[in-house]
Design a protein around this motif. Structure first.
Motif, mmCIF file in Angstrom:
data_model
loop_
_atom_site.group_PDB
_atom_site.id
_atom_site.type_symbol
_atom_site.label_atom_id
_atom_site.label_comp_id
_atom_site.label_asym_id
_atom_site.label_seq_id
_atom_site.Cartn_x
_atom_site.Cartn_y
_atom_site.Cartn_z
ATOM 1 N N ARG A 237 0.813 -1.220 0.000
ATOM 2 C CA ARG A 237 0.000 0.000 0.000
ATOM 3 C C ARG A 237 0.840 1.261 0.000
ATOM 4 O O ARG A 237 0.388 2.302 -0.430
ATOM 5 C CB ARG A 237 -0.907 0.002 1.227
ATOM 6 N N VAL A 241 3.685 4.927 -3.766
ATOM 7 C CA VAL A 241 2.497 5.782 -3.684
ATOM 8 C C VAL A 241 2.912 7.179 -3.256
ATOM 9 O O VAL A 241 3.750 7.334 -2.389
ATOM 10 C CB VAL A 241 1.515 5.199 -2.641
ATOM 11 N N SER A 424 -1.396 12.769 -6.286
ATOM 12 C CA SER A 424 -2.554 11.893 -6.412
ATOM 13 C C SER A 424 -3.034 11.682 -7.834
ATOM 14 O O SER A 424 -3.623 10.651 -8.130
ATOM 15 C CB SER A 424 -3.729 12.466 -5.620
ATOM 16 N N GLY A 427 -3.293 8.333 -9.955
ATOM 17 C CA GLY A 427 -3.319 7.151 -9.112
ATOM 18 C C GLY A 427 -4.739 6.744 -8.799
ATOM 19 O O GLY A 427 -5.694 7.208 -9.413
ATOM 20 N N ASP A 431 -5.064 5.487 -3.001
ATOM 21 C CA ASP A 431 -3.713 6.026 -2.867
ATOM 22 C C ASP A 431 -3.721 7.485 -2.469
ATOM 23 O O ASP A 431 -2.730 7.984 -1.932
ATOM 24 C CB ASP A 431 -2.956 5.855 -4.189
#
Lengths: 448, 184, 241
Positions: A237, A241, A424, A427, A431
């Protein structure tokens, strides 16, 4: 469609707006597809917040989604704007500390420190701050860094679903808050670091508590590492990111763990030391992947470094017993002391006896400082500190009076949040949460 | 309200009230409305040391539809006020509001253009909790006092009577500025 | 009453000494702001602002003097940076070890570009707005804090614009970080940054009238009721300054 007054779609100039209440996603999809203009091709603008458990406070995110991919991300801020800076213009210089401490409420000592350092530079007493005050400032700031990073890790973990990280993070934070309560009297929003020094001397027994705390944290911090560092879900995760490389960080003015995750070891404690940081032995933590995982690792490592500094502070405080904690100039030093009286807590009787019976000057100083406050020569100063989120600086302007003419805070969260769009867009929605959590914004600092 | 309204007042309703009150207070879910510093103290009171889970309140529901209690924790700015009202309206009856901290109760230290001087300007508040921020133990104390209120909430006809009585008491109460001689 | 001993009489010489010679603490602090810039006046002291009070403090008028312009050489690397933006600078102030370059708004974009590209001031910490209502023609100041990470230097660039025409060029093209900072300065002071991609309100609600952090905007508090009394809001209370 339901009969709920909030659930029906409404027409606005930008198209239909739906309030989703549950079990009506089909209505939303149908409504979007029925939209007459070009917005009907499955692009949905979603408003996340300001009331939302995962946006780190009252942050409004306006996301334009195409399926699960974010094509545009905008931040709406200002939902916690309190007008603190304007309030400070109507209070004394020392009362300003109680206001500015509530801006970035997870790192209150840093707000106080940057403001006090700015005022001290204007007063030209930077060299006269007693050593014990500087050591106590460093001690409290580093303990605050630990507690702030614990909250960052805890809430970040909660937002991705790792609830255990939240409970253990807050458990450790309680230990730090107990120390704060012992030293300053309050768990949060302390108003302890004041222009001229710190408000009170260290209470007896505090050094033992600090040393116990350091010993305990050295055993507890590896628990976080063991729980998260190599955890495959955590890594999946967080790795990759919220990528923001060095050029992006510098262009957007981003500092703190985000900048250090690109590999650039920029830390104001090393480059522009204040409060005697140049005399402490610690390292600047960096990572090289410029993503959320790197920032998490940096925060963990910085907590370890802060523990080192706290140990060194405790050693220095050991030999500074009885030293003054406020500047010697009685026209600036905050006069009143507190002591445990027969009914709990109250004014120190020694101090009252001194000002009422022994020294007229002390009485006058006490009176003038409490009613009017001290005067600061005209000018402006900007002394930034390295807060857990980045460069926090107070631009302090004085017009020679007893009140700040203007106190503007360059808050790191305000500037760091500008990176949301860059991090961002392109994505997925999940995320976005992780990216913002890795920036660690505190909305009190963003909105002030 | 349903079946409780159709029950005759009297012993049967009192027993039902007692049971309903107990059920409501024992599983009293708060809605997340943490705004500022008080939100952090609210989170720590849900944390391990000051555990709210022992009162059945650990689950902070994100959706107001599933929440019973709105703890307004922190300063409410003028920009946030309509959002607060919307969340309150979206909560289902019965609902309670706890104003946590001085900023939510009365505007706190921020007596200026940006902060609403007390959320009771926007929503009806059942419990005011002063503090800046209040300790988790203070929050739990306020919640337990609110539990007593919840336990005593009546149903059906008794509830209507209770509402009328509370309103009358509120209208006849002495205004703050007329309360003299109490500067203890 | 016994007559006082001759020893109790103050020494003749000590009386003739001036207060400054008697004790070093009696010397008033020397004003370090020679040739400073007057941005306003302060009327009254100790709370009496409008005169007419018996203490006499109400009639005091004291100018507010900011640190004055500095002359070359400024010292150390200050001169290196000043050489880099030679000709664009209106005034340079060096105070407490910090240097402030006052620049006219026409030259602001050029100065910022030169500072970033030639002098390596890659990082701009932000814009701070200040409102000096008494400084006629130069009421709104925008203060940019610049940091050179390469050389570890900090400077300030200050621009003044009048209330009547509060326009100045936007530096978002030079320092993208100023996007939100300039929006905040517009929101709170009414400074219009020409060339900003989206100059809208950021902290206040979108339809808020007025610019709150200007000095002519009231603090906006309400009187607070206590048991048996009312306390006025902070800007209307009795003040001792």
């Amino acid at each position: 469609m339901t009969d709920d007054v909030y659930a029906t779609g409404s027409e606005t100039t930008q198209g239909r707006v739906f309030t989703v209440t549950g079990q009506d996603w089909d209505d939303v999809v149908q409504g979007v597809q029925d939209a007459p203009d070009d917005l009907g091709d499955e692009r949905v603008v979603v408003n996340m917040g300001p009331q939302h458990p995962s946006t780190h406070g009252v942050l409004r995110l306006i996301l334009e989604l195409e399926g699960e991919t974010v094509t545009e991300a905008r931040c709406g801020i200002g939902y916690l704007h309190t007008g603190i800076e304007k309030n400070m213009e109507f209070r004394n210089w020392v009362q300003g500390v109680t206001f500015c401490t509530r801006m970035d409420y997870l790192s209150p000592f840093y707000n106080e420190a940057t403001y006090s350092l700015g005022v001290e530079r204007l007063l030209d007493i930077e060299d006269e701050i007693p050593e014990k005050a500087q050591v106590m400032r460093v001690l409290l700031m580093e303990l605050n860094r630990i507690s702030s990073h614990l909250v960052a890790i805890a809430t970040g973990g909660m937002e991705i679903g790792a609830l255990t990280v939240m409970t253990i993070g807050f458990r450790e934070r309680e230990l730090v808050l107990d120390l704060f309560e012992l030293i300053t009297g309050l768990r949060m929003n302390h108003a302890f670091i004041r222009p001229g020094g710190v408000a009170q001397d260290l209470p007896p027994g505090a050094l033992d508590e600090i040393r116990d705390f350091v010993g305990l944290m050295k055993k507890r911090l590896p628990e976080y590492a063991a729980l998260c560092n190599a955890n495959p879900i955590f890594k999946a995760r967080l790795e990759g990111v919220g990528h923001l490389d060095l050029d992006g960080c510098l262009a957007l003015g981003i500092t703190g763990p985000v900048l250090r995750s690109t590999g650039y070891p920029w830390d104001l404690r090393k480059t522009d030391p204040y409060c005697g940081y140049e005399t402490y032995d610690f390292d600047v933590m960096t990572w090289d992947t410029a993503d959320s995982y790197g920032r998490f690792r940096i925060r963990l490592a910085e907590m370890g470094e802060s523990l080192r500094i706290v140990e060194q502070c405790a050693d220095r405080l050991q030999r500074l017993e009885g030293a003054p904690v406020m500047v010697a100039d009685k026209k600036i030093a905050w006069p009143s002391q507190l002591a445990i009286g027969s009914d709990g807590m109250g004014n120190s009787l020694d101090h009252i006896r001194h000002i009422m019976g022994e020294s007229m000057e002390s009485l006058i100083h006490h009176f003038k400082l409490v009613t009017e406050g001290f005067r600061v020569p005209p000018g402006q100063a900007y002394v930034p500190v390295e807060s857990p989120r980045g460069e926090l600086g107070a631009h302090v302007v004085s017009d020679g009076g007893t009140r700040p003419f203007r106190a503007h805070f360059r808050d790191p969260s305000f500037t760091n949040l500008q990176g949301t769009s860059v991090m961002s867009e392109g994505g997925m929605v999940a995320d976005v949460i992780v990216a913002i959590a890795s920036l660690d914004p505190v909305m009190g600092g963003v909105d002030r | 309200m349903g079946i409780e309204e159709k029950l005759p007042s009297g012993v049967l309703l009192t027993t039902v009230e007692g049971v309903a009150g107990y059920m409501r207070k024992a599983s009293f879910w708060p809605a997340t409305f943490g705004l500022a510093c008080c939100a952090i103290e609210m989170m720590t009171s849900g944390g391990p040391k000051y555990d709210l889970a022992r009162f059945g309140m650990e689950v902070f529901r994100a959706s107001p539809r599933q929440a019973d209690l709105m703890i307004v924790a922190g300063r409410v700015s003028n920009k946030m006020a309509p959002v607060l009202r919307q969340i309150y309206d979206q909560m289902a009856e019965p609902k309670w509001v706890l104003a946590m901290g001085v900023c939510a109760s009365s505007g706190g230290m921020f007596n200026n253009y940006a902060v609403v001087q007390g959320v009771d300007h926007i929503v009806p508040v059942d419990m005011y909790l002063p503090g800046c921020p209040p300790r988790p133990e203070m929050l739990i104390d306020a919640i337990l006092k609110l539990h007593d209120q919840v336990q005593d909430t009546k149903l059906g006809k008794n509830r209507e009577k209770q509402i009328v009585e509370l309103e009358r008491a509120g209208l006849n109460a002495l205004p703050t500025s007329d309360m003299k001689g109490e500067l203890r | 009453m016994t007559p006082t001993e001759p020893d109790d009489k103050p020494d003749e010489k000590a009386v003739e000494q001036t207060a400054a010679e008697q004790s070093p603490e009696n010397i008033p602090p020397r004003s370090t702001t020679s040739g400073g810039e007057v941005v306003g006046v302060r009327r009254g002291m100790f709370g009496a602002k409008t005169g007419g009070d018996t203490s006499g403090y109400g009639g005091l008028v004291k100018p507010v003097v900011f640190p004055g312009p500095a002359q070359r050489p400024y010292g150390g690397w200050f001169d290196v940076v000043a050489d880099g933006i030679e000709g664009l600078v209106e005034k340079v102030v060096v105070h407490r070890g910090e240097i402030t370059f006052h620049v006219r708004r026409e030259h602001l974009l050029e100065a910022a570009t030169r500072l970033r590209d030639e002098q390596r001031f890659e990082f701009c910490a932000g814009v701070s707005g200040v409102h000096y209502p008494d400084d006629a023609g130069r009421e709104l100041h925008a203060v940019y804090s610049l940091l050179s990470m390469t050389h570890n230097r900090r400077i300030r660039v200050e621009v003044s614009v009048p209330d009547a025409d509060p326009h100045l060029p936007s530096l978002v093209a030079v320092y993208p970080t100023l996007d939100w900072h300039e929006r905040e300065a517009w929101d709170f002071f009414g400074m219009v940054f020409d060339g900003h991609p989206a100059l809208t309100r950021i902290q206040m609600p979108d339809d808020w009238p007025g610019h709150p952090q200007r000095k002519d905007y009231p603090l906006g508090g309400i009187p607070v009721e206590y048991k048996g009394g009312t306390v006025p809001p902070p800007d209307q209370r009795r003040s001792y300054s």
